[in-house]
Design a protein around this motif. Structure first.
Motif, PDB file in Angstrom:
ATOM      1  N   VAL A 169       0.865  -1.179   0.000  1.00 41.54           N
ATOM      2  CA  VAL A 169       0.000   0.000   0.000  1.00 41.54           C
ATOM      3  C   VAL A 169       0.902   1.229   0.000  1.00 41.54           C
ATOM      4  O   VAL A 169       1.731   1.404   0.896  1.00 41.54           O
ATOM      5  CB  VAL A 169      -0.922   0.026   1.237  1.00 41.54           C
ATOM      6  N   LEU A 170       0.736   2.072  -1.015  1.00 41.07           N
ATOM      7  CA  LEU A 170       1.505   3.309  -1.111  1.00 41.07           C
ATOM      8  C   LEU A 170       0.665   4.474  -0.606  1.00 41.07           C
ATOM      9  O   LEU A 170      -0.448   4.701  -1.094  1.00 41.07           O
ATOM     10  CB  LEU A 170       1.925   3.558  -2.559  1.00 41.07           C
ATOM     11  N   LEU A 171       1.209   5.210   0.389  1.00 42.75           N
ATOM     12  CA  LEU A 171       0.561   6.421   0.887  1.00 42.75           C
ATOM     13  C   LEU A 171       1.314   7.644   0.391  1.00 42.75           C
ATOM     14  O   LEU A 171       2.386   7.546  -0.205  1.00 42.75           O
ATOM     15  CB  LEU A 171       0.513   6.403   2.420  1.00 42.75           C
ATOM     16  N   ARG A 172       0.765   8.819   0.679  1.00 40.61           N
ATOM     17  CA  ARG A 172       1.325  10.048   0.113  1.00 40.61           C
ATOM     18  C   ARG A 172       2.609  10.485   0.793  1.00 40.61           C
ATOM     19  O   ARG A 172       3.422  11.194   0.194  1.00 40.61           O
ATOM     20  CB  ARG A 172       0.280  11.167   0.188  1.00 40.61           C
ATOM     21  N   SER A 173       2.809  10.078   2.057  1.00 43.67           N
ATOM     22  CA  SER A 173       3.986  10.582   2.773  1.00 43.67           C
ATOM     23  C   SER A 173       4.412   9.607   3.861  1.00 43.67           C
ATOM     24  O   SER A 173       3.622   8.787   4.354  1.00 43.67           O
ATOM     25  CB  SER A 173       3.688  11.939   3.419  1.00 43.67           C
ATOM     26  N   ALA A 174       5.683   9.720   4.255  1.00 45.27           N
ATOM     27  CA  ALA A 174       6.203   8.942   5.375  1.00 45.27           C
ATOM     28  C   ALA A 174       5.473   9.298   6.665  1.00 45.27           C
ATOM     29  O   ALA A 174       5.253   8.441   7.520  1.00 45.27           O
ATOM     30  CB  ALA A 174       7.697   9.196   5.517  1.00 45.27           C
ATOM     31  N   GLY A 175       5.077  10.565   6.806  1.00 52.07           N
ATOM     32  CA  GLY A 175       4.356  10.979   8.007  1.00 52.07           C
ATOM     33  C   GLY A 175       3.062  10.205   8.183  1.00 52.07           C
ATOM     34  O   GLY A 175       2.706   9.820   9.305  1.00 52.07           O
ATOM     35  N   GLN A 176       2.342   9.972   7.087  1.00 54.70           N
ATOM     36  CA  GLN A 176       1.119   9.170   7.167  1.00 54.70           C
ATOM     37  C   GLN A 176       1.418   7.742   7.598  1.00 54.70           C
ATOM     38  O   GLN A 176       0.675   7.145   8.384  1.00 54.70           O
ATOM     39  CB  GLN A 176       0.407   9.156   5.819  1.00 54.70           C
ATOM     40  N   VAL A 177       2.501   7.187   7.089  1.00 55.72           N
ATOM     41  CA  VAL A 177       2.887   5.822   7.452  1.00 55.72           C
ATOM     42  C   VAL A 177       3.187   5.742   8.949  1.00 55.72           C
ATOM     43  O   VAL A 177       2.718   4.838   9.658  1.00 55.72           O
ATOM     44  CB  VAL A 177       4.103   5.363   6.625  1.00 55.72           C
ATOM     45  N   ALA A 197       6.853   8.219   1.017  1.00 59.54           N
ATOM     46  CA  ALA A 197       8.112   8.920   0.771  1.00 59.54           C
ATOM     47  C   ALA A 197       8.412   9.946   1.858  1.00 59.54           C
ATOM     48  O   ALA A 197       7.524  10.655   2.334  1.00 59.54           O
ATOM     49  CB  ALA A 197       8.065   9.612  -0.586  1.00 59.54           C
ATOM     50  N   HIS A 198       9.692  10.018   2.234  1.00 56.11           N
ATOM     51  CA  HIS A 198      10.188  11.079   3.107  1.00 56.11           C
ATOM     52  C   HIS A 198      10.477  12.324   2.273  1.00 56.11           C
ATOM     53  O   HIS A 198      10.742  12.245   1.074  1.00 56.11           O
ATOM     54  CB  HIS A 198      11.485  10.659   3.795  1.00 56.11           C
ATOM     55  N   GLY A 199      10.461  13.471   2.934  1.00 59.66           N
ATOM     56  CA  GLY A 199      10.936  14.693   2.294  1.00 59.66           C
ATOM     57  C   GLY A 199      12.452  14.764   2.371  1.00 59.66           C
ATOM     58  O   GLY A 199      13.123  13.836   2.832  1.00 59.66           O
ATOM     59  N   ARG A 200      12.988  15.862   1.950  1.00 57.96           N
ATOM     60  CA  ARG A 200      14.438  16.042   2.008  1.00 57.96           C
ATOM     61  C   ARG A 200      14.899  16.213   3.450  1.00 57.96           C
ATOM     62  O   ARG A 200      14.134  16.549   4.332  1.00 57.96           O
ATOM     63  CB  ARG A 200      14.845  17.265   1.181  1.00 57.96           C
ATOM     64  N   GLY A 201      16.198  15.959   3.654  1.00 55.46           N
ATOM     65  CA  GLY A 201      16.772  16.203   4.974  1.00 55.46           C
ATOM     66  C   GLY A 201      16.765  15.008   5.893  1.00 55.46           C
ATOM     67  O   GLY A 201      17.053  15.140   7.087  1.00 55.46           O
TER      68      GLY A 201
END
Length: 283
Positions: A169-177, A197-201
């Protein structure tokens, strides 16, 4: 067989998929499984109370360096990722000498698996997906319910079967995961891996969590088989680059890091591993 008639067998406990000891996924390895029945292996795996226990045996295929049988507490798997890397690490450090320089060849229920090694990080060649297709609408609704998410938050979902019957299952962001608090009863007997996916940094490109049914639904600290399937899926769809790092186990206090690389030799799933316990087990 009584305890007195059993014999001591070399045993390692390996921490897999983390550069920090005791922050990855532990694996029990019995380095000499000869003479043990499958039933006995299953009993031992249930007793160790780890996500997997492996038993090393002489290969039946002349191209392989060793054969492995992989058990959870309740079933045998034809293939699994962290047991592959952990078994290879234990075999090498116990004096195993690969037939081919730079590679270990493991024989398992899924066939032959090649493992790259250069003395440091190990990486296995991702096995082929035997079921690889989008989930149907009814199953996607069940996944949204189980993950306590609006269905619109699921970017994509796919079967990713490579031994274990994963659904990705792919979500929009690592934060949601990281924020997920799934309804495990609604998940039923599904094996579900979630990625965002994570953002930069950050030191990782994606965050992963996996949920495995059983007597009690468990969240796995770090899961090589799911990450192998997810990498094939995401790279095929253009949603991930050919080389990336995934983090897993964060919410469990672990620091799992899975290193993915697709090249002309295939798709490789790598991670650091450390032998934390060396000794014998009487079996």
């Amino acid at each position: 067989m009584t305890f007195e008639t059993m014999r001591n067998r070399p045993f390692h406990q390996v921490d897999v998929f983390s550069g920090q000891a005791y922050r990855g996924n532990p694996l029990a390895v019995v380095l000499d499984g000869e003479g043990l029945t499958g039933e006995r292996m299953q009993q031992v795996a249930n007793w160790t109370n780890l996500s997997e226990t492996t038993f090393l045996l002489p290969p039946t295929d002349p191209r392989a360096d060793y054969r492995v049988r992989i058990f959870t507490g309740s079933e045998e798997f034809p293939f699994a990722g962290h047991p592959t890397l952990g078994s290879a690490r234990a075999w090498l450090e116990s004096g195993g000498n690969p037939r081919e320089e730079g590679y270990v060849v493991q024989e398992c229920g899924a066939g032959l698996v090649r493992i790259r090694h250069d003395g440091g990080r190990l990486a296995f060649a991702a096995p082929p997906l035997t079921r690889y297709e989008p989930v149907d609408a009814a199953l996607q609704r069940q996944l949204a319910l189980a993950l306590r998410l609006p269905e619109a938050d699921i970017v994509a979902a796919s079967w990713l079967v490579n031994g274990p019957e994963w659904i990705g299952v792919l979500l929009r962001s690592a934060g949601q995961v990281l924020a997920l608090e799934p309804d495990l009863a609604a998940m039923g007997d599904l094996k579900v891996g979630v990625i965002g996916a994570h953002g930069r940094g950050t030191d990782a490109d994606f965050e992963v969590r996996t949920f495995i049914p059983g007597d009690a639904m468990l969240e796995d600290p770090v899961t090589g088989s799911f990450n192998a399937g997810a990498a094939q899926w995401l790279i095929d769809a253009g949603r991930a680059p050919s080389e990336y790092v995934a983090a897993q186990g964060t919410v469990l206090g672990r620091a799992g890091r899975i290193h993915i690389k697709a090249d002309s030799g295939g798709l490789w799933v790598g991670g650091d591993s450390t032998i934390c316990i060396r000794g014998t087990v009487r079996l």
